[in-house]
Structure formats: structure tokens, C-alpha cells
Scaffold this motif. Structure first.
Motif, mmCIF file in Angstrom:
data_model
loop_
_atom_site.group_PDB
_atom_site.id
_atom_site.type_symbol
_atom_site.label_atom_id
_atom_site.label_comp_id
_atom_site.label_asym_id
_atom_site.label_seq_id
_atom_site.Cartn_x
_atom_site.Cartn_y
_atom_site.Cartn_z
ATOM 1 N N SER A 84 -13.018 4.384 -5.403
ATOM 2 C CA SER A 84 -13.526 3.014 -5.266
ATOM 3 C C SER A 84 -14.957 3.027 -4.742
ATOM 4 C CB SER A 84 -12.621 2.208 -4.324
ATOM 5 O OG SER A 84 -11.330 2.070 -4.865
ATOM 6 N N HIS A 85 -15.212 3.873 -3.739
ATOM 7 C CA HIS A 85 -16.560 3.961 -3.176
ATOM 8 C C HIS A 85 -17.525 4.647 -4.134
ATOM 9 C CE1 HIS A 85 -14.150 3.275 0.509
ATOM 10 N NE2 HIS A 85 -15.237 2.675 0.937
ATOM 11 N N SER A 119 -9.042 5.665 -2.694
ATOM 12 C CA SER A 119 -10.098 5.040 -1.904
ATOM 13 C C SER A 119 -11.458 5.664 -2.198
ATOM 14 C CB SER A 119 -9.759 5.185 -0.413
ATOM 15 O OG SER A 119 -10.772 4.637 0.392
ATOM 16 N N THR A 173 -8.432 -5.869 -0.972
ATOM 17 C CA THR A 173 -7.232 -5.177 -1.449
ATOM 18 C C THR A 173 -5.965 -5.968 -1.180
ATOM 19 O OG1 THR A 173 -7.034 -3.959 0.646
ATOM 20 C CG2 THR A 173 -8.308 -2.926 -1.122
ATOM 21 N N GLU A 188 0.808 -1.212 0.000
ATOM 22 C CA GLU A 188 0.000 0.000 0.000
ATOM 23 C C GLU A 188 0.847 1.270 0.000
ATOM 24 O OE1 GLU A 188 -2.597 -0.215 3.324
ATOM 25 O OE2 GLU A 188 -3.738 -1.920 2.571
#
Length: 383
Positions: free
Chosen positions: A348-349, A345, A268, A63
Motif C-alpha cells: 500500500s505504501h 501494508s 481501512t 483485519e
């Protein structure tokens, strides 16, 4: 040019590793604080917390690597600029295009490293970390967000796992143990007209391989249709139940322990191969696979973000400050890296909520930052 390539590579790789180790130490410290509350429960002790944190480090490496590449590259280029080394390189006929090509070749090293960590190391260590912690805490691997256990949908075929689909099976599993056995199994089988045909309950299940499960302490209820079609008067229209009990039975199902483990590990942290297998399973059973499709494409695209990060770092070599230059640039790099992770992030949502194409959702943050890098490079070239 080969001398410059080796010089850039040695300096950037050392800086990136230093930044990465610093980040890992920080995140490991935060994890240790979080795990202190669990120490003492079951067989979980402080040494087990250290092992759990150590097993999670590859996930953090995956990450944080692009951000570490960004900060490490900015530091090296800013130091080159502060010492007038970059000016001398430019005066020696090194163009911006050549500097970018040098960074791209260095980025290939980081890309291969990230890909290997994400595909080979992180999926294994993350699953081991979850299983190890749950075994020490004396609990199942069932995700906490599912109060009723794990639910899955399966197809029933005419010839085992081949041939025509003749029905659907809904599977509820109360818990997945660390030895990959399952408990509290409930099966509900329907025909293609949504009529329930059979209900099966079992206390435990053990995977035999080749998509076969051995269920123990089994109760099977077979439901037959009413004897007279069209009859509406009760009880003539009521279905007939036949109950059978058995110590064990074999179940043939598409579901495997690997697919069940998917639900206990963050998507992930899974490999692209595992995500593709689970996507096919969901699609074959007409289930929504959007979240896992996005995770799959992010897994493919994420390693290439190191090129975007290096593109963002290159303009910093052209900026000159009289005082505090390197520290200001590093701070700016940290803010850009944090913004990239947040935007990654967020998209993605947003993609999941708005049903955007999975590939577009995964690649948009990188495209936005790449355009920003090109714009910044054009600006410093003009000024």
C-alpha cells in the motif's frame, strides 16, 4: 463427498472461531493497556474504555479473519494428517483438486462473513467508537495530524450544484464535533482565473441536509477588482474590500458531514461505498485520490484473500512429521499470516509512493501468496 464436505466445514469453522477469539482477546488486552493512560481525562472512565474497545472489535475481526482462517485450516489439516485421516481420504479416491474444491466452498462462507463485517458493521462501529471516545474526552473529532484543522476543496457551480463550474472554494474547518456540527469555519472563494472573490468566516456550522449548511456569526468580505484595468500605480490597482456581518447564512456545498467523518476514521475501516463516494468527490475537485483508491480496491479484494489462505494451508496436509508436527505447522502458519499482513501494508505504501495503479497495488500481495501456494502444492504432489 457431501459427508467429507460437512466434516471439513464443521472442523475448520470451529478451529477458525477459536483462533479468532484468541486473537481478539489478545488485541483487546493490548488496547486496554493503551487506553489506561486516557482514563480519568474529561469524563472518560474505565467502563468507557471497555465500551470503546468493544466497538473496535469488528475492525479487528475484519483485519484478522484471513490469518485466523489460515491458522485454523492448517490446524485441522495437520491434525487430519497426524491421525492418518487425510491419508485414508486420499486412498478413498479424494484427489487434491477435490480437496481444494471443498476448501473453496468453505471459504465462501468466510468471504461472505468478512464482506458483511467490512461493509455493514465495521464502518458503523468504528465511527461510533471514535465519536464516543472523543465525546468522553470532551474534544472534537478533528484528526490530530491536522494542526490547522480540516482542509477541503469544493467547486462553485452556476446553478447550485449543477451547471457550469464558475469557481473554486477552499474550506478550512477548525473542528468537527461529535454531534456533527463544525466550528471555526474559513472559506476562500476564487474564480477560474485564480482571483480571490470572497472570504467568509463563521464561528459554527450546522448541516441542514441536501448539501446545505447553516453558518452562524458570519463575517463576509467581498473582494472587487480594481476600477481601471491595466493600471499599475498603487492604490488604483488595489482591490476593494466590502465587509458584511450576519447572524446566519446558508451555504450550498458538496461537502457533507459524512465526507468530513472520512478524515477522522481510518480508511481501512470505511466501507467500499463510502470510499467510492469520497473518491468521486476528490476527483471532481482535481485532488489526489490515490490513497483512497488503493483503500477502495483493498476493500474489494481483501475478502477474497481467504481463498489464498486456504490454498496456503492445503499443502500442510501432505507434510508428515514424526514429532511436534502440528505445533510446527501452526507456528509456520502464524509466520505466513504475519508476513501476508506486513506485505499487504508494505505494498500500500509502495504503491502510494511510486504511483502504481491502485488495483495492481491492492491485488499484488494476494497474487504473490497464491503463486507461492500453487508452487508449494505442486512440490508436495511431486514428493
Amino acid at each position: 463427498m457431501k459427508i467429507l464436505q460437512r466434516y471439513f466445514a464443521s472442523q475448520i469453522i470451529k478451529s477458525v472461531l477459536f483462533v479468532l477469539v484468541a486473537f481478539l482477546a489478545l488485541f483487546a488486552f493490548f488496547d486496554l493497556i493503551a487506553e489506561i493512560n486516557s482514563v480519568g481525562r474529561g469524563a472518560y472512565r474505565l467502563r468507557h474504555a471497555f465500551i470503546y474497545i468493544l466497538l473496535n472489535l469488528p475492525g479487528y475481526i475484519y483485519e484478522l479473519m484471513p490469518v485466523a482462517v489460515l491458522i485454523g485450516t492448517i490446524y485441522v489439516l495437520a491434525r487430519f494428517a497426524a491421525n492418518s485421516e487425510f491419508t485414508i481420504m486420499r486412498a478413498s479416491s479424494m484427489s487434491t483438486l477435490q480437496a481444494g474444491w471443498i476448501l473453496i466452498k468453505i471459504g465462501l462462507i468466510f468471504l461472505i462473513f468478512i464482506f458483511m463485517v467490512g461493509e455493514l458493521i465495521t464502518p458503523y462501529t468504528s465511527a461510533k467508537a471514535t465519536a464516543f471516545r472523543d465525546s468522553m474526552l470532551l474534544r472534537d473529532m478533528t484528526p490530530g495530524k491536522f494542526r490547522s484543522g480540516i482542509w477541503s476543496r469544493d467547486s462553485i457551480y452556476a446553478n447550485g450544484l449543477e451547471g457550469e463550474v464558475i469557481g473554486l472554494r477552499f474550506i478550512n474547518i477548525g473542528g468537527l464535533r461529535t454531534d456533527r456540527t463544525i466550528r471555526d469555519i474559513h472559506l476562500y472563494e476564487f474564480d477560474l482565473h485564480q482571483q480571490m472573490q470572497r472570504m467568509i468566516t463563521a464561528s459554527n456550522g450546522r448541516y441542514l441536509g441536501s448539501h446545505q449548511w447553516e453558518l452562524s456569526d458570519v463575517t463576509e468580505e467581498i473582494i472587487t477588482a480594481p476600477g481601471k484595468k491595466g493600471e499599475t500605480r498603487f492604490p488604483a490597482s488595489a482591490p476593494e474590500f466590502k465587509t458584511k456581518k450576519a447572524d446566519a447564512m446558508t451555504l450550498l456545498s458538496e461537502l457533507t458531514p459524512d465526507l468530513l467523518t472520512v478524515l477522522s476514521v481510518d480508511a481501512t475501516l470505511m466501507s467500499a461505498y463510502d470510499l467510492s463516494v469520497y473518491n468521486r468527490h476528490l476527483e471532481a475537485n482535481s485532488q489526489d485520490a490515490t490513497a483512497y483508491k488503493i483503500a477502495f480496491w483493498k476493500k474489494i479484494i481483501y475478502p477474497f484473500s481467504v481463498f489464498v489462505m486456504m490454498g496456503l494451508a492445503l499443502p500442510f496436509a501432505y507434510l508428515h512429521f514424526r514429532s511436534g508436527g502440528i505445533s510446527v505447522k501452526i507456528f509456520t502458519g502464524i509466520m505466513i499470516g504475519v508476513l501476508f499482513m506486513l506485505l499487504n501494508s508494505l505494498f500500500s505504501h509502495l504503491g502510494l509512493l511510486n504511483t502504481w495503479p491502485a488495483f495492481l497495488t491492492a491485488i499484488l500481495p494476494s497474487i504473490i501468496f497464491l503463486l507461492f501456494a500453487c508452487g508449494a502444492l505442486w512440490w508436495v504432489e511431486r514428493h
